[in-house]
Scaffold this motif. Structure first.
Motif, PDB file in Angstrom:
ATOM      1  N   SER A 125      36.801  46.731  26.225  1.00 12.13           N
ATOM      2  CA  SER A 125      36.704  45.496  27.004  1.00 12.13           C
ATOM      3  C   SER A 125      37.607  45.612  28.218  1.00 12.13           C
ATOM      4  O   SER A 125      38.553  46.403  28.237  1.00 12.13           O
ATOM      5  N   TYR A 127      39.094  42.915  31.629  1.00 10.05           N
ATOM      6  CA  TYR A 127      39.100  41.591  32.227  1.00 10.05           C
ATOM      7  C   TYR A 127      40.263  41.503  33.212  1.00 10.05           C
ATOM      8  O   TYR A 127      41.224  42.264  33.130  1.00 10.05           O
ATOM      9  N   GLN A 129      43.450  39.508  34.825  1.00  7.84           N
ATOM     10  CA  GLN A 129      44.495  38.577  34.416  1.00  7.84           C
ATOM     11  C   GLN A 129      44.190  37.174  34.923  1.00  7.84           C
ATOM     12  O   GLN A 129      43.845  36.964  36.079  1.00  7.84           O
ATOM     13  N   GLY A 130      44.295  36.189  34.021  1.00 11.73           N
ATOM     14  CA  GLY A 130      44.104  34.796  34.394  1.00 11.73           C
ATOM     15  C   GLY A 130      42.664  34.353  34.478  1.00 11.73           C
ATOM     16  O   GLY A 130      42.403  33.193  34.827  1.00 11.73           O
ATOM     17  N   MET A 131      41.711  35.221  34.159  1.00 10.74           N
ATOM     18  CA  MET A 131      40.294  34.868  34.215  1.00 10.74           C
ATOM     19  C   MET A 131      39.708  34.916  32.807  1.00 10.74           C
ATOM     20  O   MET A 131      40.038  35.780  32.005  1.00 10.74           O
ATOM     21  N   GLN A 132      38.812  33.980  32.499  1.00  7.36           N
ATOM     22  CA  GLN A 132      38.244  33.880  31.163  1.00  7.36           C
ATOM     23  C   GLN A 132      37.144  34.904  30.910  1.00  7.36           C
ATOM     24  O   GLN A 132      36.917  35.317  29.771  1.00  7.36           O
ATOM     25  N   GLN A 133      36.456  35.337  31.974  1.00  6.24           N
ATOM     26  CA  GLN A 133      35.338  36.266  31.788  1.00  6.24           C
ATOM     27  C   GLN A 133      35.835  37.619  31.295  1.00  6.24           C
ATOM     28  O   GLN A 133      36.699  38.227  31.905  1.00  6.24           O
ATOM     29  N   THR A 134      35.287  38.069  30.169  1.00  8.51           N
ATOM     30  CA  THR A 134      35.628  39.364  29.593  1.00  8.51           C
ATOM     31  C   THR A 134      34.356  40.171  29.384  1.00  8.51           C
ATOM     32  O   THR A 134      33.391  39.671  28.810  1.00  8.51           O
ATOM     33  N   ARG A 169      45.373  40.620  41.060  1.00 15.20           N
ATOM     34  CA  ARG A 169      45.233  40.361  39.634  1.00 15.20           C
ATOM     35  C   ARG A 169      45.256  41.683  38.861  1.00 15.20           C
ATOM     36  O   ARG A 169      44.657  42.667  39.286  1.00 15.20           O
TER      37      ARG A 169
END
Length: 214
Positions: A125, A127, A129-134, A169
């Motif tokens: 995985s 993603y 940092q600070g973002m919900q989308q993974t 990020r």
């Protein structure tokens, strides 16, 4: 040309060779100039200090992570905790002003030896940092199997997650290998799965998708 850098406990910086100054920035094309990536964190049983290396493509299209001690196993000679190994990298990708990027594709490879009844799992995985989308994917293998393995995770263009423009990020890249004895006999056999490459070629390859910020 790849420029490798060993990952240790401290942050590691590395850069790609600059493209020709005459290069033009077409839509989706890599930016000209230098791309620098700082490794700000590295954790996990699959990547002890000094056993992983990172390199950036000279044309800014991708970066690689290579491992030399990333192996999960069960059975003879194994510790109870050896059935699962993981690696978590925190990467700070510095890009030229006016550009942003997403990970469009990730290729993984290694070798596995699974007894009849045993199973293996490769999980990955990444993603920001600070973002919900993974973006994540699992790949399962079943014994009997004794061969090189390779998987690819491709993200549809409409589903690409780009780093926010104008904001730095951390890109978190997480991988995991897991082996289960299943119906095989761990008292008399060994099953393992490795994310490594005996011939020195690339273990994992992450492909950039670039775009210009509006």
């Amino acid at each position: 040309m790849w420029k490798p850098a060993l990952i240790g406990t401290a942050a590691v910086a590395f850069a790609a060779t600059a493209l020709s100054p005459q290069a033009t920035a077409a839509e989706g094309a890599p930016p000209p100039g230098r791309i620098q990536i700082d490794v700000v964190s590295v954790n996990g049983s699959g990547c002890p200090a000094g056993t992983a290396a990172v390199a950036v493509a000279g044309d800014n299209t991708a970066f690689t992570v290579s491992y030399s001690n990333y192996l999960a196993q069960v059975g003879l000679g194994s510790k109870p905790t050896d059935f699962r190994k993981n690696c978590q990298l925190g990467l700070n990708v510095h890009v030229p002003q006016g550009y942003t990027y997403a990970i469009a594709r990730a290729d993984y490879r290694g070798f596995a030896h699974l007894q009849s009844g045993a199973t293996g799992l490769e999980k990955a995985s990444y993603y920001f940092q600070g973002m919900q989308q993974t973006t994540s994917a699992n790949h399962r293998f079943s014994g009997p199997f004794s061969d090189d393995w390779q998987t690819s995770d491709v993200t549809d263009f409409d589903a690409l997650v780009y780093a926010p423009c104008g904001t730095q990020r951390i890109l978190n890249v997480n991988t995991e290998l897991r082996v289960s004895a299943g119906s095989s006999d761990p008292a008399s056999t060994t099953s393992f799965m490795a994310m490594d490459s005996a011939d020195g070629s690339v273990n994992t390859l992450y492909h950039f998708e670039w775009k210009q910020c509006s």
